[in-house]
Design a protein around this motif. Structure first.
Motif, PDB file in Angstrom:
ATOM      1  N   THR A   1      43.829  64.612  39.200  1.00  0.00           N
ATOM      2  CA  THR A   1      44.218  64.408  37.805  1.00  0.00           C
ATOM      3  C   THR A   1      44.170  65.791  37.160  1.00  0.00           C
ATOM      4  OG1 THR A   1      41.955  64.092  37.022  1.00  0.00           O
ATOM      5  CG2 THR A   1      43.150  62.105  37.746  1.00  0.00           C
ATOM      6  N   LEU A   2      44.789  65.929  36.013  1.00  0.00           N
ATOM      7  CA  LEU A   2      44.719  67.219  35.310  1.00  0.00           C
ATOM      8  C   LEU A   2      43.274  67.569  34.969  1.00  0.00           C
ATOM      9  CD1 LEU A   2      47.823  67.034  32.961  1.00  0.00           C
ATOM     10  CD2 LEU A   2      47.392  68.713  34.761  1.00  0.00           C
TER      11      LEU A   2
ATOM     12  N   LYS B   1      48.591  63.936  40.200  1.00  0.00           N
ATOM     13  CA  LYS B   1      49.035  62.549  40.088  1.00  0.00           C
ATOM     14  C   LYS B   1      50.288  62.499  39.214  1.00  0.00           C
ATOM     15  CE  LYS B   1      44.716  60.231  40.977  1.00  0.00           C
ATOM     16  NZ  LYS B   1      43.697  59.293  40.501  1.00  0.00           N
ATOM     17  N   VAL B   2      51.254  61.725  39.639  1.00  0.00           N
ATOM     18  CA  VAL B   2      52.530  61.638  38.935  1.00  0.00           C
ATOM     19  C   VAL B   2      52.332  61.161  37.500  1.00  0.00           C
ATOM     20  CG1 VAL B   2      54.797  60.524  38.931  1.00  0.00           C
ATOM     21  CG2 VAL B   2      53.772  61.242  41.076  1.00  0.00           C
ATOM     22  N   GLU B   3      51.400  60.237  37.291  1.00  0.00           N
ATOM     23  CA  GLU B   3      51.162  59.715  35.938  1.00  0.00           C
ATOM     24  C   GLU B   3      50.743  60.839  34.988  1.00  0.00           C
ATOM     25  OE1 GLU B   3      48.605  58.265  38.481  1.00  0.00           O
ATOM     26  OE2 GLU B   3      50.533  57.590  39.230  1.00  0.00           O
ATOM     27  N   ASP B   4      49.905  61.765  35.480  1.00  0.00           N
ATOM     28  CA  ASP B   4      49.441  62.866  34.633  1.00  0.00           C
ATOM     29  C   ASP B   4      50.584  63.805  34.278  1.00  0.00           C
ATOM     30  OD1 ASP B   4      46.969  61.764  34.823  1.00  0.00           O
ATOM     31  OD2 ASP B   4      45.957  63.591  35.457  1.00  0.00           O
ATOM     32  N   VAL B   5      51.479  64.036  35.222  1.00  0.00           N
ATOM     33  CA  VAL B   5      52.627  64.903  34.957  1.00  0.00           C
ATOM     34  C   VAL B   5      53.534  64.235  33.934  1.00  0.00           C
ATOM     35  CG1 VAL B   5      54.637  66.026  35.973  1.00  0.00           C
ATOM     36  CG2 VAL B   5      52.503  65.933  37.251  1.00  0.00           C
ATOM     37  N   ALA B   6      53.761  62.936  34.073  1.00  0.00           N
ATOM     38  CA  ALA B   6      54.609  62.192  33.131  1.00  0.00           C
ATOM     39  C   ALA B   6      53.989  62.194  31.734  1.00  0.00           C
ATOM     40  CB  ALA B   6      54.813  60.767  33.623  1.00  0.00           C
ATOM     41  N   ASN B   7      52.667  62.063  31.639  1.00  0.00           N
ATOM     42  CA  ASN B   7      52.003  62.072  30.340  1.00  0.00           C
ATOM     43  C   ASN B   7      52.138  63.421  29.648  1.00  0.00           C
ATOM     44  OD1 ASN B   7      51.200  59.444  30.593  1.00  0.00           O
ATOM     45  ND2 ASN B   7      49.178  59.945  31.417  1.00  0.00           N
ATOM     46  N   VAL B   8      52.105  64.509  30.382  1.00  0.00           N
ATOM     47  CA  VAL B   8      52.263  65.836  29.796  1.00  0.00           C
ATOM     48  C   VAL B   8      53.678  65.952  29.230  1.00  0.00           C
ATOM     49  CG1 VAL B   8      52.471  68.287  30.315  1.00  0.00           C
ATOM     50  CG2 VAL B   8      50.541  67.003  31.189  1.00  0.00           C
TER      51      VAL B   8
END
Length: 168
Positions: free
Chosen positions: A57-58, A157-164
């Motif tokens: 995760t970030l 994690k892809v979710e963290d990249v999408a959230n950014v």
């Protein structure tokens, strides 16, 4: 007594000549088929994942900024990857460690800063959607450089990249 027959003599010379040629070709064929004695070269460090790849995760990535003797990890977006690749850049501690000129990238997804060739803390992290083609090319070159030089240890994690991308 038999008489000297020149045609028999010439044919036996040709037979010996052809036989020697076949033997020499076979000998050189055997030599050519032997494996070369070149030393085995090791692949670049990044192509050998020594540990199982990890999903970060970030927040987890931020802990690996080189402070207090910790390793230094940097995430970089590859041209064909869904999520940025995380590299262990601890070997480059003089550049990425505390006090180094690129410490601003340590423990972060540095893709935007690398693409913009900027060490301004405001440019380091953020979306990549608004990058120019030349900035995307620069990022691809940085990614290849990291792949050649440093160990690939996982991905964000892809979710963290999408959230950014959504929050910025």
């Amino acid at each position: 007594m038999t008489a000297f027959n020149p045609s028999a003599w010439e044919s036996s010379q040709w037979f010996i000549f052809v036989l020697c040629g076949i033997i020499l070709l076979g000998f050189f064929g055997i030599l050519a088929s032997q494996p070369s004695k070149k030393p085995i070269q090791k692949p670049p460090v990044s192509n050998r994942i020594r540990r199982p790849p990890k999903l970060f995760t970030l927040e987890e990535l931020r802990a690996f900024n080189g402070e207090n003797g910790k390793p230094i990890y940097i995430a970089v977006q590859g041209p064909f990857d869904e999520a940025p690749t995380v590299f262990d850049v601890s070997r480059g501690r003089e550049f990425y460690g505390p006090g180094g000129p690129y410490h601003v990238f340590a423990g972060k997804n540095a893709s935007r800063g690398l693409a913009k060739t900027s060490t301004d803390p405001d440019d380091v992290e953020g979306p990549l959607d608004d990058l120019s083609e030349s900035q995307k090319d620069a990022l691809s070159q940085w990614y290849l450089r990291f792949m050649e030089k440093y160990e690939n240890i996982g991905h964000l994690k892809v979710e963290d990249v999408a959230n950014v991308k959504k929050s910025d």
